[in-house]
Design a protein around this motif. Structure first.
Motif, PDB file in Angstrom:
ATOM      1  N   ARG A  13       0.839  -1.198   0.000  1.00  0.00           N
ATOM      2  CA  ARG A  13       0.000   0.000   0.000  1.00  0.00           C
ATOM      3  C   ARG A  13       0.870   1.243   0.000  1.00  0.00           C
ATOM      4  NH1 ARG A  13      -5.123  -0.517   0.652  1.00  0.00           N
ATOM      5  NH2 ARG A  13      -5.277   1.648   1.369  1.00  0.00           N
ATOM      6  N   GLY A  14       0.240   2.374  -0.337  1.00  0.00           N
ATOM      7  CA  GLY A  14       1.004   3.598  -0.524  1.00  0.00           C
ATOM      8  C   GLY A  14       1.746   4.087   0.695  1.00  0.00           C
ATOM      9  N   ASP A  15       1.233   3.776   1.911  1.00  0.00           N
ATOM     10  CA  ASP A  15       1.874   4.291   3.116  1.00  0.00           C
ATOM     11  C   ASP A  15       2.766   3.258   3.790  1.00  0.00           C
ATOM     12  OD1 ASP A  15      -0.133   2.605   3.883  1.00  0.00           O
ATOM     13  OD2 ASP A  15      -1.025   3.953   5.362  1.00  0.00           O
ATOM     14  N   GLU A  16       3.049   2.158   3.111  1.00  0.00           N
ATOM     15  CA  GLU A  16       3.878   1.109   3.689  1.00  0.00           C
ATOM     16  C   GLU A  16       5.307   1.172   3.149  1.00  0.00           C
ATOM     17  OE1 GLU A  16       0.657  -2.434   4.568  1.00  0.00           O
ATOM     18  OE2 GLU A  16       1.580  -2.314   2.591  1.00  0.00           O
ATOM     19  N   THR A  63      -0.793  14.934  -1.553  1.00  0.00           N
ATOM     20  CA  THR A  63      -2.151  14.849  -1.009  1.00  0.00           C
ATOM     21  C   THR A  63      -2.583  16.188  -0.430  1.00  0.00           C
ATOM     22  OG1 THR A  63      -1.818  12.499  -0.481  1.00  0.00           O
ATOM     23  CG2 THR A  63      -3.638  13.626   0.618  1.00  0.00           C
ATOM     24  N   THR A  64      -1.680  16.836   0.297  1.00  0.00           N
ATOM     25  CA  THR A  64      -1.982  18.142   0.884  1.00  0.00           C
ATOM     26  C   THR A  64      -2.262  19.173  -0.190  1.00  0.00           C
ATOM     27  OG1 THR A  64      -0.612  17.664   2.824  1.00  0.00           O
ATOM     28  CG2 THR A  64      -1.101  19.977   2.378  1.00  0.00           C
ATOM     29  N   VAL A  65      -1.448  19.202  -1.225  1.00  0.00           N
ATOM     30  CA  VAL A  65      -1.637  20.168  -2.310  1.00  0.00           C
ATOM     31  C   VAL A  65      -2.975  19.946  -3.011  1.00  0.00           C
ATOM     32  CG1 VAL A  65      -0.794  20.835  -4.588  1.00  0.00           C
ATOM     33  CG2 VAL A  65       0.807  20.606  -2.696  1.00  0.00           C
ATOM     34  N   LEU A 157      -3.054  11.382  -8.866  1.00  0.00           N
ATOM     35  CA  LEU A 157      -4.476  11.299  -8.541  1.00  0.00           C
ATOM     36  C   LEU A 157      -4.645  11.314  -7.029  1.00  0.00           C
ATOM     37  CD1 LEU A 157      -5.588   8.411 -10.955  1.00  0.00           C
ATOM     38  CD2 LEU A 157      -5.704  10.880 -11.383  1.00  0.00           C
ATOM     39  N   THR A 158      -5.570  12.131  -6.543  1.00  0.00           N
ATOM     40  CA  THR A 158      -5.880  12.165  -5.114  1.00  0.00           C
ATOM     41  C   THR A 158      -7.385  12.074  -4.925  1.00  0.00           C
ATOM     42  OG1 THR A 158      -3.926  13.423  -4.413  1.00  0.00           O
ATOM     43  CG2 THR A 158      -5.859  13.561  -3.004  1.00  0.00           C
ATOM     44  N   GLY A 159      -7.822  11.106  -4.132  1.00  0.00           N
ATOM     45  CA  GLY A 159      -9.237  10.957  -3.830  1.00  0.00           C
ATOM     46  C   GLY A 159      -9.685  11.996  -2.825  1.00  0.00           C
ATOM     47  N   ALA A 160     -10.837  12.609  -3.091  1.00  0.00           N
ATOM     48  CA  ALA A 160     -11.376  13.629  -2.194  1.00  0.00           C
ATOM     49  C   ALA A 160     -12.633  13.173  -1.482  1.00  0.00           C
ATOM     50  CB  ALA A 160     -11.674  14.906  -2.981  1.00  0.00           C
ATOM     51  N   ILE A 189      -9.445   8.780 -17.691  1.00  0.00           N
ATOM     52  CA  ILE A 189      -8.342   8.085 -17.029  1.00  0.00           C
ATOM     53  C   ILE A 189      -8.859   6.789 -16.433  1.00  0.00           C
ATOM     54  CG2 ILE A 189      -6.679   8.181 -15.126  1.00  0.00           C
ATOM     55  CD1 ILE A 189      -6.595  11.198 -15.477  1.00  0.00           C
ATOM     56  N   GLU A 190      -8.148   5.702 -16.705  1.00  0.00           N
ATOM     57  CA  GLU A 190      -8.453   4.419 -16.094  1.00  0.00           C
ATOM     58  C   GLU A 190      -7.270   4.033 -15.211  1.00  0.00           C
ATOM     59  OE1 GLU A 190      -9.504   1.425 -18.853  1.00  0.00           O
ATOM     60  OE2 GLU A 190     -11.146   2.560 -19.769  1.00  0.00           O
ATOM     61  N   SER A 191      -7.508   3.949 -13.913  1.00  0.00           N
ATOM     62  CA  SER A 191      -6.415   3.657 -12.988  1.00  0.00           C
ATOM     63  C   SER A 191      -6.981   3.144 -11.677  1.00  0.00           C
ATOM     64  CB  SER A 191      -5.573   4.914 -12.729  1.00  0.00           C
ATOM     65  OG  SER A 191      -4.582   4.670 -11.750  1.00  0.00           O
ATOM     66  N   THR A 192      -6.219   2.316 -11.008  1.00  0.00           N
ATOM     67  CA  THR A 192      -6.538   1.974  -9.625  1.00  0.00           C
ATOM     68  C   THR A 192      -6.115   3.151  -8.754  1.00  0.00           C
ATOM     69  OG1 THR A 192      -4.381   0.930  -9.351  1.00  0.00           O
ATOM     70  CG2 THR A 192      -6.208  -0.481 -10.031  1.00  0.00           C
ATOM     71  N   LEU A 193      -6.657   3.220  -7.545  1.00  0.00           N
ATOM     72  CA  LEU A 193      -6.307   4.315  -6.649  1.00  0.00           C
ATOM     73  C   LEU A 193      -6.046   3.759  -5.261  1.00  0.00           C
ATOM     74  CD1 LEU A 193      -5.954   7.330  -6.104  1.00  0.00           C
ATOM     75  CD2 LEU A 193      -8.402   7.448  -5.590  1.00  0.00           C
ATOM     76  N   ASP A 194      -4.794   3.818  -4.840  1.00  0.00           N
ATOM     77  CA  ASP A 194      -4.436   3.475  -3.474  1.00  0.00           C
ATOM     78  C   ASP A 194      -4.726   4.727  -2.651  1.00  0.00           C
ATOM     79  OD1 ASP A 194      -3.454   2.492  -1.147  1.00  0.00           O
ATOM     80  OD2 ASP A 194      -1.433   2.104  -1.872  1.00  0.00           O
ATOM     81  N   TRP A 195      -5.855   4.741  -1.983  1.00  0.00           N
ATOM     82  CA  TRP A 195      -6.395   5.930  -1.329  1.00  0.00           C
ATOM     83  C   TRP A 195      -5.433   6.486  -0.280  1.00  0.00           C
ATOM     84  CZ3 TRP A 195     -11.017   8.008  -2.799  1.00  0.00           C
ATOM     85  CH2 TRP A 195     -11.522   9.044  -2.013  1.00  0.00           C
ATOM     86  N   PRO A 196      -5.239   7.822  -0.218  1.00  0.00           N
ATOM     87  CA  PRO A 196      -5.901   8.808  -1.063  1.00  0.00           C
ATOM     88  C   PRO A 196      -5.136   9.188  -2.328  1.00  0.00           C
ATOM     89  CG  PRO A 196      -4.757   9.927   0.684  1.00  0.00           C
ATOM     90  CD  PRO A 196      -4.510   8.458   0.902  1.00  0.00           C
ATOM     91  N   THR A 197      -3.815   8.924  -2.385  1.00  0.00           N
ATOM     92  CA  THR A 197      -3.018   9.411  -3.518  1.00  0.00           C
ATOM     93  C   THR A 197      -2.242   8.282  -4.167  1.00  0.00           C
ATOM     94  OG1 THR A 197      -2.836  11.662  -2.639  1.00  0.00           O
ATOM     95  CG2 THR A 197      -1.126  10.952  -4.182  1.00  0.00           C
ATOM     96  N   ASP A 198      -2.318   8.236  -5.488  1.00  0.00           N
ATOM     97  CA  ASP A 198      -1.692   7.151  -6.230  1.00  0.00           C
ATOM     98  C   ASP A 198      -1.339   7.664  -7.627  1.00  0.00           C
ATOM     99  OD1 ASP A 198      -0.714   4.645  -6.755  1.00  0.00           O
ATOM    100  OD2 ASP A 198      -2.651   3.638  -6.779  1.00  0.00           O
TER     101      ASP A 198
END
Length: 264
Positions: A13-16, A63-65, A157-160, A189-198
């Motif tokens: 995952r993105g944060d690991e 993510t912050t931006v 990409l960032t999920g909101a 765009i077709e992409s998976t999203l590792d929430w929130p930013t990928d």
């Protein structure tokens, strides 16, 4: 087709972090391993650790931006911090590439069918690093390709929002001088999203590297390497052999002449 490297790691995952704590074989090198082999193992470990740190900071910053758009006057400072981490990631990936591909006596997963070889997957980051290291010599080429973004451009990409419907920001950050105000792409765009930013990508000229995706590939390669090292380190000649690494030391200094201390 299942990626043959998938057997060596759990989904990342993105944060690991890529490395798994102090028990990783990359951190437990017996002292009777040859110095050259230890050099390669240490170098791969350090590259992965730097990649973890820089990617984590970059992902948090992006993510912050995306969720709290900076004011135009703040963009130079915000952008500099983000590109500092983005290029640190590229540098770490390229160091990993050099050491991993040249590691003596190590087997590597084969590329078969739709599977991509490590050399092919990592080549884009060699190309990015080469441009970054020779910006002056590559200036005409970069200008001709994308108008002259010396640091390149970041997209992500960032999920909101998840409910009641999914809302995702498609973001781009391009520092530097432009001849006209850019317009955002309207292409689907077709992409998976590792929430929130990928899907964090760095592009310069016509070279673009997906930093988020390559971490998955590198994690698999490291798991494969750890598997081999565990087997080697468990041999009788390495059993009960001391392991010494990561030293920090300090000593009191008694200067011969007075030192002026600025405590402000």
């Amino acid at each position: 087709m299942k990626d043959e490297t998938s057997q060596w790691y759990l989904p990342l995952r993105g944060d690991e972090n890529i490395l798994l704590g102090r028990k990783s074989a990359l951190r437990r090198i017996p002292i009777n391993i040859t110095p050259k082999q230890a050099f390669f193992i240490d170098g791969i470990r350090h590259a992965a650790e730097i990649l973890d740190i820089a990617y984590g900071r970059l992902r948090t910053g992006l993510t912050t931006v995306a969720t709290n758009s900076p004011q135009p006057e703040d963009l130079p400072h915000v952008g500099a911090a983000l590109f500092l981490d983005a290029w640190a990631v590229v540098d770490a990936i390229d160091k990993f590439r050099q050491l991993y591909l040249a590691f003596p006596g190590m087997t590597r997963p084969d590329a078969t069918g739709k599977n991509t070889s490590a050399r092919e997957a990592l080549q884009t980051f060699r190309d990015l690093r080469n441009i970054g290291d020779h910006l002056a010599a590559k200036a005409d080429w970069v200008v001709a390709k994308d108008g002259g973004a010396a640091l390149g451009e970041l997209t992500w990409l960032t999920g909101a929002q998840l409910l009641p419907s999914v809302v995702v920001w498609d973001c781009i950050l391009r520092p530097g001088t432009m001849r006209s105000r850019p317009t955002l792409s309207t292409s689907p765009i077709e992409s998976t999203l590792d929430w929130p930013t990928d899907c964090i990508c760095l592009k310069i000229g016509n070279h673009q590297g997906n930093i988020s995706k390559i971490r998955i590939h590198i994690a698999a390669l490291i798991r494969h390497l750890e598997f081999q090292l565990e087997s080697i380190f468990s041999r009788p000649e390495h059993n009960d052999t001391p392991i010494i690494n990561d030293f920090f030391g300090k000593r009191p200094l008694q200067p011969k002449h007075p030192i002026i201390v600025n405590d402000h």
